[in-house]
Design a protein around this motif. Structure first.
Motif, PDB file in Angstrom:
ATOM      1  N   GLY A 144       0.821  -1.195   0.000  1.00 33.57           N
ATOM      2  CA  GLY A 144       0.000   0.000   0.000  1.00 33.57           C
ATOM      3  C   GLY A 144       0.861   1.252   0.000  1.00 33.57           C
ATOM      4  N   CYS A 145       0.309   2.345  -0.519  1.00 40.40           N
ATOM      5  CA  CYS A 145       1.010   3.627  -0.491  1.00 40.40           C
ATOM      6  C   CYS A 145      -0.018   4.748  -0.409  1.00 40.40           C
ATOM      7  N   ARG A 146       0.465   5.955  -0.157  1.00 41.85           N
ATOM      8  CA  ARG A 146      -0.407   7.119  -0.045  1.00 41.85           C
ATOM      9  C   ARG A 146      -0.022   8.136  -1.112  1.00 41.85           C
ATOM     10  N   ILE A 147      -1.034   8.694  -1.763  1.00 34.73           N
ATOM     11  CA  ILE A 147      -0.807   9.693  -2.809  1.00 34.73           C
ATOM     12  C   ILE A 147      -1.247  11.052  -2.276  1.00 34.73           C
ATOM     13  N   GLU A 148      -0.390  12.041  -2.420  1.00 32.28           N
ATOM     14  CA  GLU A 148      -0.689  13.398  -1.948  1.00 32.28           C
ATOM     15  C   GLU A 148      -1.549  14.117  -2.992  1.00 32.28           C
ATOM     16  N   LEU A 149      -2.707  14.600  -2.561  1.00 31.64           N
ATOM     17  CA  LEU A 149      -3.645  15.278  -3.454  1.00 31.64           C
ATOM     18  C   LEU A 149      -3.781  16.741  -3.049  1.00 31.64           C
ATOM     19  N   SER A 150      -4.158  17.560  -4.015  1.00 31.70           N
ATOM     20  CA  SER A 150      -4.401  18.980  -3.743  1.00 31.70           C
ATOM     21  C   SER A 150      -5.767  19.363  -4.301  1.00 31.70           C
ATOM     22  N   PRO A 151      -6.855  18.968  -3.589  1.00 37.73           N
ATOM     23  CA  PRO A 151      -8.190  19.294  -4.081  1.00 37.73           C
ATOM     24  C   PRO A 151      -8.400  20.803  -4.120  1.00 37.73           C
ATOM     25  N   PRO A 152      -9.176  21.307  -5.081  1.00 35.97           N
ATOM     26  CA  PRO A 152      -9.445  22.741  -5.159  1.00 35.97           C
ATOM     27  C   PRO A 152     -10.092  23.246  -3.866  1.00 35.97           C
ATOM     28  N   GLY A 153      -9.566  24.337  -3.341  1.00 33.66           N
ATOM     29  CA  GLY A 153     -10.141  24.942  -2.139  1.00 33.66           C
ATOM     30  C   GLY A 153      -9.645  24.360  -0.840  1.00 33.66           C
ATOM     31  N   ALA A 154      -8.844  23.302  -0.884  1.00 36.15           N
ATOM     32  CA  ALA A 154      -8.343  22.685   0.355  1.00 36.15           C
ATOM     33  C   ALA A 154      -7.180  23.502   0.904  1.00 36.15           C
ATOM     34  N   ASP A 155      -7.161  23.686   2.225  1.00 42.04           N
ATOM     35  CA  ASP A 155      -6.097  24.446   2.861  1.00 42.04           C
ATOM     36  C   ASP A 155      -4.801  23.643   2.962  1.00 42.04           C
ATOM     37  N   ALA A 156      -4.928  22.324   3.061  1.00 38.90           N
ATOM     38  CA  ALA A 156      -3.750  21.465   3.205  1.00 38.90           C
ATOM     39  C   ALA A 156      -3.936  20.241   2.315  1.00 38.90           C
ATOM     40  N   PRO A 157      -2.840  19.606   1.922  1.00 45.98           N
ATOM     41  CA  PRO A 157      -2.967  18.406   1.085  1.00 45.98           C
ATOM     42  C   PRO A 157      -3.679  17.275   1.818  1.00 45.98           C
ATOM     43  N   VAL A 158      -4.384  16.448   1.066  1.00 44.44           N
ATOM     44  CA  VAL A 158      -5.017  15.249   1.619  1.00 44.44           C
ATOM     45  C   VAL A 158      -4.376  14.046   0.947  1.00 44.44           C
ATOM     46  N   PHE A 159      -4.590  12.873   1.547  1.00 44.42           N
ATOM     47  CA  PHE A 159      -3.932  11.680   1.044  1.00 44.42           C
ATOM     48  C   PHE A 159      -4.969  10.607   0.679  1.00 44.42           C
ATOM     49  N   ALA A 160      -4.693   9.895  -0.389  1.00 49.55           N
ATOM     50  CA  ALA A 160      -5.541   8.784  -0.817  1.00 49.55           C
ATOM     51  C   ALA A 160      -4.687   7.524  -0.886  1.00 49.55           C
ATOM     52  N   GLU A 161      -5.291   6.396  -0.504  1.00 51.37           N
ATOM     53  CA  GLU A 161      -4.550   5.137  -0.521  1.00 51.37           C
ATOM     54  C   GLU A 161      -4.605   4.488  -1.897  1.00 51.37           C
ATOM     55  N   ALA A 162      -3.523   3.809  -2.233  1.00 49.92           N
ATOM     56  CA  ALA A 162      -3.450   3.054  -3.483  1.00 49.92           C
ATOM     57  C   ALA A 162      -2.634   1.794  -3.226  1.00 49.92           C
ATOM     58  N   GLU A 163      -2.656   0.898  -4.201  1.00 48.84           N
ATOM     59  CA  GLU A 163      -1.909  -0.359  -4.068  1.00 48.84           C
ATOM     60  C   GLU A 163      -1.068  -0.579  -5.307  1.00 48.84           C
ATOM     61  N   VAL A 164       0.094  -1.167  -5.125  1.00 49.96           N
ATOM     62  CA  VAL A 164       0.965  -1.509  -6.252  1.00 49.96           C
ATOM     63  C   VAL A 164       0.403  -2.770  -6.917  1.00 49.96           C
ATOM     64  N   VAL A 165      -0.016  -2.630  -8.182  1.00 45.34           N
ATOM     65  CA  VAL A 165      -0.623  -3.772  -8.879  1.00 45.34           C
ATOM     66  C   VAL A 165       0.277  -4.305  -9.998  1.00 45.34           C
ATOM     67  N   GLY A 166       1.414  -3.638 -10.242  1.00 44.87           N
ATOM     68  CA  GLY A 166       2.338  -4.121 -11.265  1.00 44.87           C
ATOM     69  C   GLY A 166       3.505  -3.155 -11.396  1.00 44.87           C
ATOM     70  N   PHE A 167       4.490  -3.527 -12.191  1.00 40.94           N
ATOM     71  CA  PHE A 167       5.606  -2.623 -12.456  1.00 40.94           C
ATOM     72  C   PHE A 167       6.281  -3.012 -13.758  1.00 40.94           C
ATOM     73  N   THR A 168       6.960  -2.031 -14.345  1.00 38.95           N
ATOM     74  CA  THR A 168       7.794  -2.250 -15.529  1.00 38.95           C
ATOM     75  C   THR A 168       9.086  -1.490 -15.310  1.00 38.95           C
ATOM     76  N   GLY A 169      10.184  -2.197 -15.177  1.00 32.43           N
ATOM     77  CA  GLY A 169      11.448  -1.544 -14.884  1.00 32.43           C
ATOM     78  C   GLY A 169      11.356  -0.786 -13.568  1.00 32.43           C
ATOM     79  N   GLU A 170      11.660   0.494 -13.596  1.00 33.74           N
ATOM     80  CA  GLU A 170      11.625   1.332 -12.397  1.00 33.74           C
ATOM     81  C   GLU A 170      10.263   1.978 -12.191  1.00 33.74           C
ATOM     82  N   ARG A 171       9.308   1.692 -13.053  1.00 32.71           N
ATOM     83  CA  ARG A 171       8.006   2.357 -13.015  1.00 32.71           C
ATOM     84  C   ARG A 171       6.980   1.449 -12.343  1.00 32.71           C
ATOM     85  N   LEU A 172       6.287   1.974 -11.316  1.00 29.60           N
ATOM     86  CA  LEU A 172       5.257   1.233 -10.594  1.00 29.60           C
ATOM     87  C   LEU A 172       3.882   1.565 -11.155  1.00 29.60           C
TER      88      LEU A 172
END
Length: 440
Positions: A33-61
């Motif tokens: 699992g990992c967290r992605i930093e988001l910047s929704p319009p109008g938000a005072d501070a960044p929020v985070f959304a969870e994601a999962e690694v489902v594959g990779f190619t070379g250095e790219r996840l």
């Protein structure tokens, strides 16, 4: 000499296409699992959304978010979850009577769940030689199943049905009337309206008190649906490991397969059978094999619903499920349309464990009932047009005579419970010894 750290602190999103995000700058294992930093319009501070690694190619996840993202920007930072990256989910008695989503968050108005009693979704592989054999019948409260398709503790069966033939009602009856200690329900990929209807009207108060419900309806992400099925199975495993008898109801295995298809196609896996990539057929037995008997007396008896689109029993998912399950119960549209509930097609259904869990007299009575039922069905058109005349075929005469009673025996109201003892007595009365002896 300085060592390169095993995990880099953060990465960044470099591409977002369809369901999949691509990130660079991170080295974390597949499935983490990992967290992605988001910047929704109008938000005072960044929020985070969870994601999962489902594959990779070379250095790219390749990442797949658990929820719809709002405010994702190019170059958004990605952080691995703490520790090994494995998320933890609530488990144990605290889930009884509760409804949670695929991530373990409460959907009801109950109190917060205790994070101390939690665990990951991964399970210890089962040595097949350590499984306790299926030897004991479990009461599901359905007369046609208890008598003709007897279910053993630790058995895994498929419920094959098209839409609108009474599948949810039958599952609710099992949940309410079963003799299992705990019920775990996974509502995977179904309509959101059906979730509340199943819990309030079909499961009912009696069933809900000893049930844990995981709901990941159709409008959730494919990853959330996959995770919901794994989470429901993990909850059942936790109760089994505590020595309890668990009834696991998964509705539906087809939606689980469809969620895996979405993910696999999104990351570039080629389609194979009717658009399903090979990984779909690899994941089905991994999920199903987690159910069954344990080593300490605990058990998971599982029912997986399989949607047969257009009532096609040769659908690839239906075909794969039949091969890995311990039997299947087929619901017939023609029976449902004629007002016959539950609409179980006893000719097309089978329980592979029945011979090991019921005595020989019951097996003979069940076989005789099926013979008479089948004989009547094969001659139904002749009977309906008046071409049948008694006296020529003694077995058909007997089938015609017994059919109304057989039909009443196989039907059951939603509020009616039929336990094993009562069902056996009714079957004996319907198929007495002299009928068995004359069966040939």
């Amino acid at each position: 000499m300085l060592e390169t750290p095993h995990f880099r602190t953060s990465g960044k999103i470099v591409r977002a296409t369809g369901l999949v995000l691509e990130a660079v700058g991170l080295k974390i294992p597949l499935g983490s699992g990992c967290r992605i930093e988001l910047s929704p319009p109008g938000a005072d501070a960044p929020v985070f959304a969870e994601a999962e690694v489902v594959g990779f190619t070379g250095e790219r996840l390749y990442l797949m978010p658990l929820e719809e993202l709002s405010g994702l920007t190019p170059g958004a930072r990605v952080f691995p979850l703490g520790g090994s990256g494995a998320r933890r989910f609530p488990l144990g008695e605290q889930l009884l009577g509760r409804v949670v989503d695929g991530s373990g968050r409460p959907l009801d108005d109950g109190p917060a769940l205790d994070p101390v009693d939690s665990g990951s979704l991964s399970a210890t592989p089962f040595n097949p030689l350590n499984r306790t054999p299926i030897r004991e019948q479990i009461d599901v409260g359905i007369r046609a199943i208890n008598s003709l398709l007897s279910v053993g503790r630790g058995q895994r069966l498929g419920l094959f049905a098209g839409s609108g033939v009474g599948k949810s009602v039958l599952l609710g009856m099992m949940a309410r009337y079963t003799s299992a200690d705990v019920i775990v329900v996974g509502l995977i990929g179904e309509r959101g309206r059906e979730v509340k209807d199943f819990i309030d009207n079909i499961l009912g108060e009696e069933g809900r008190r000893r049930a844990a419900v995981v709901a990941a309806p159709a409008d959730t992400s494919a990853l959330q649906r996959l995770q919901g099925a794994a989470y429901a199975t993990r909850i059942a495993e936790n109760f089994r490991d505590a020595g309890k008898s668990v009834l696991l109801i998964m509705d539906s295995l087809t939606r689980y397969a469809m969620a895996q298809r979405e993910i696999a196609l999104a990351i570039g896996e080629p389609p194979a059978t009717k658009g399903y990539p090979p990984s779909v057929f690899a994941r089905l037995p991994v999920l199903v094999e987690r159910a069954g008997n344990g080593e300490n007396g605990g058990s998971i008896t599982a029912f997986y619903t399989v949607l047969t689109e257009g009532d096609d029993q040769q659908d690839p998912i239906a075909d794969a499920a039949r091969a890995i399950l311990d039997g299947h119960i087929v619901l017939s549209r023609s029976l449902a349309e004629s007002g016959h509930y539950p609409a179980i097609d006893i000719e097309a259904s089978i329980s592979r464990a029945m011979n090991a869990i019921v005595d020989n007299p019951q097996q003979q009575r069940a076989r005789r009932l099926k013979q008479l039922f089948s004989r009547y069905q094969r001659n139904r058109d002749l009977i309906s047009v008046g071409a049948y005349s008694p006296g020529h075929d003694p077995q058909l005469d007997l089938a015609v005579q017994q059919y109304p009673m057989i039909e009443r025996f196989l039907q059951q109201g939603i509020e009616e419970r039929a336990d094993i003892a009562a069902t056996a007595a009714q079957l004996h009365a319907l198929m007495p010894d002299h009928l068995i002896a004359g069966g040939g």
